[in-house]
Design an enzyme around this catalytic site. Structure first.
Site, short mmCIF file in Angstrom:
data_model
loop_
_atom_site.label_atom_id
_atom_site.label_comp_id
_atom_site.label_asym_id
_atom_site.label_seq_id
_atom_site.Cartn_x
_atom_site.Cartn_y
_atom_site.Cartn_z
N ASP A 11 1.48 -1.11 -0.47
CA ASP A 11 -0.39 0.02 -0.37
C ASP A 11 0.73 1.57 0.09
OD1 ASP A 11 -1.86 -1.90 0.66
OD2 ASP A 11 -2.87 -1.10 1.98
N ASP A 38 -1.03 -2.49 -3.86
CA ASP A 38 -1.14 -1.69 -4.03
C ASP A 38 -0.28 -0.67 -3.97
OD1 ASP A 38 -4.39 -2.23 -4.06
OD2 ASP A 38 -4.32 -0.89 -2.01
N TYR A 97 -0.94 3.85 -5.87
CA TYR A 97 -2.68 4.45 -6.27
C TYR A 97 -2.80 5.62 -7.15
CZ TYR A 97 -3.34 1.80 -1.46
OH TYR A 97 -3.15 1.41 -0.96
N ASN A 100 -5.57 -4.83 -5.52
CA ASN A 100 -7.19 -4.18 -6.47
C ASN A 100 -6.16 -3.01 -6.96
OD1 ASN A 100 -6.98 -4.28 -3.23
ND2 ASN A 100 -8.30 -2.86 -3.98
N HIS A 111 -1.99 -10.42 -1.67
CA HIS A 111 -2.92 -8.63 -1.43
C HIS A 111 -3.67 -8.61 0.11
CE1 HIS A 111 -3.20 -4.12 -1.62
NE2 HIS A 111 -5.02 -4.42 -1.75
N HIS A 125 -11.35 -4.22 7.11
CA HIS A 125 -12.31 -5.39 5.88
C HIS A 125 -12.20 -6.50 6.64
CE1 HIS A 125 -11.28 -2.44 2.25
NE2 HIS A 125 -9.78 -2.69 3.06
#
Ligand SMILES: *[C@@H]1O[C@H](CO)[C@@H](O)[C@H](O)[C@H]1NC(C)=O
Ligand SMILES: *[C@@H]1O[C@H](CO)[C@@H](O)[C@H](O)[C@H]1NC(C)=O
Ligand SMILES: *[C@@H]1O[C@H](CO)[C@@H](O)[C@H](O)[C@H]1NC(C)=O
Ligand SMILES: *[C@@H]1O[C@H](CO)[C@@H](O)[C@H](O)[C@H]1NC(C)=O
Length: 253
Positions: free
Chosen positions: A56, A89, A92, A127, A219, A228
């Site tokens: 991320d 990720d 971004y 994602n 991930h 989540h």
């Protein structure tokens, strides 16, 4: 003349037969959809391995990415790391558009500048890497921009002596993503076939691995106490394949 001709003909025939035999011998490996592998031989004399794991991150330095990168540089030097693993990720909000997208340098090359981080980075997609051009980060041309960036396939294996790392593409598992038109499913759809093949290849590779440590990287966490929560698709499909193994590195958010 004639015998020489015959000898030549026999030689050509032998070559044809030899080529056919070689093709037959190669056939099982090319038809086999095994996960691609990278060999990363540890350099430390005792065979030990030191790595950093991050996920991320690609934010053009914002959201404290630069501060974290600096600390990674410090820790990376102390540990004398062999490589970096990224749990996805990577960029971004929607990955990179192509291998010359300036966002790549702004979020990777220009951020992780410390000496200790000039090592291979082995990456899976998250994602956010899937909602644009999901193939751009896998394109070998990306290594002409930055030679560290190693995502040779959506799922692949890093063999590094004491440990084998199994990088698994978890995004296609998540059912609700398939209703979102932003996702780039080239080379993935149909979902069921992709997942069945991936799990079969993973099971084979885990079974065949002789490394003392088998580390699965992905991930999406299977279980999480964070927002989540648990992931039902991964609990149902991926967890049974992993159950017998000990260590997993997943993105924690
Ligand atoms: C960055 O970190 C500082 C503390 O070092 C914090 O005050 C600030 O809110 C962080 N910025 C962002 C965008 O998260
Ligand atoms: C690559 O992506 C960037 C950013 O979207 C765009 O400006 C550029 O035109 C694209 N280059 C090519 C060759 O498609
Ligand atoms: C996806 O969309 C279809 C039709 O719009 C709907 O029936 C289905 O419940 C949706 N599935 C998910 C997982 O959101
Ligand atoms: C999430 O998974 C963990 C580990 O399997 C389990 O203990 C927990 O009860 C699960 N949480 C929910 C809300 O299902």
């Amino acid at each position: 003349m004639a015998p020489a001709h015959d000898r030549l003909r026999r030689l050509v025939l032998l070559l044809v037969v030899a080529t056919a035999a070689a093709a037959l011998l190669l056939a099982p490996t090319t038809a086999d959809a095994a996960l691609p592998r990278v060999q990363h031989t540890p350099t430390k004399a005792d065979g030990s391995l030191a790595i950093l794991v991050v996920g991320d991150w690609g934010r053009r330095g914002q959201f404290n990415q630069t501060l974290v990168a600096q600390q990674m540089g410090v820790v990376g030097q102390k540990l004398d790391i062999d490589f970096v693993i990224s749990t996805g990720d990577n960029i971004y909000d929607d990955g990179i558009a192509n291998t010359s997208d300036p966002l790549f340098k702004e979020s990777f090359s220009n951020i992780y500048t410390a000496n200790s981080l000039q090592k291979p980075w082995y990456l899976v997609l998250g994602n956010h890497d899937y909602t644009g051009n999901a193939l751009a980060q896998l394109d070998p041309a990306i290594r002409k921009v930055d030679s560290r960036y190693t995502a040779i396939a959506k799922s692949f294996i890093v063999n590094s002596g004491i440990a084998d790392f199994f990088l698994v593409d978890t995004t296609p598992f998540i059912v609700h993503y398939w209703n979102n038109t932003k996702f780039d499913w080239r080379g993935v759809a149909p979902r069921d076939t992709y997942i069945a093949n991936l799990l079969k290849d993973l099971k084979c590779a885990l079974t065949a691995s002789k490394a003392p440590w088998k580390i699965v990287v992905g991930h999406h966490p299977i279980s999480s106490a964070c927002g989540h929560g648990n992931n039902t698709e991964l609990e149902e499909l991926l967890l049974p394949v992993l159950r017998v193994y000990i260590c997993m590195l997943f993105d924690l958010t």
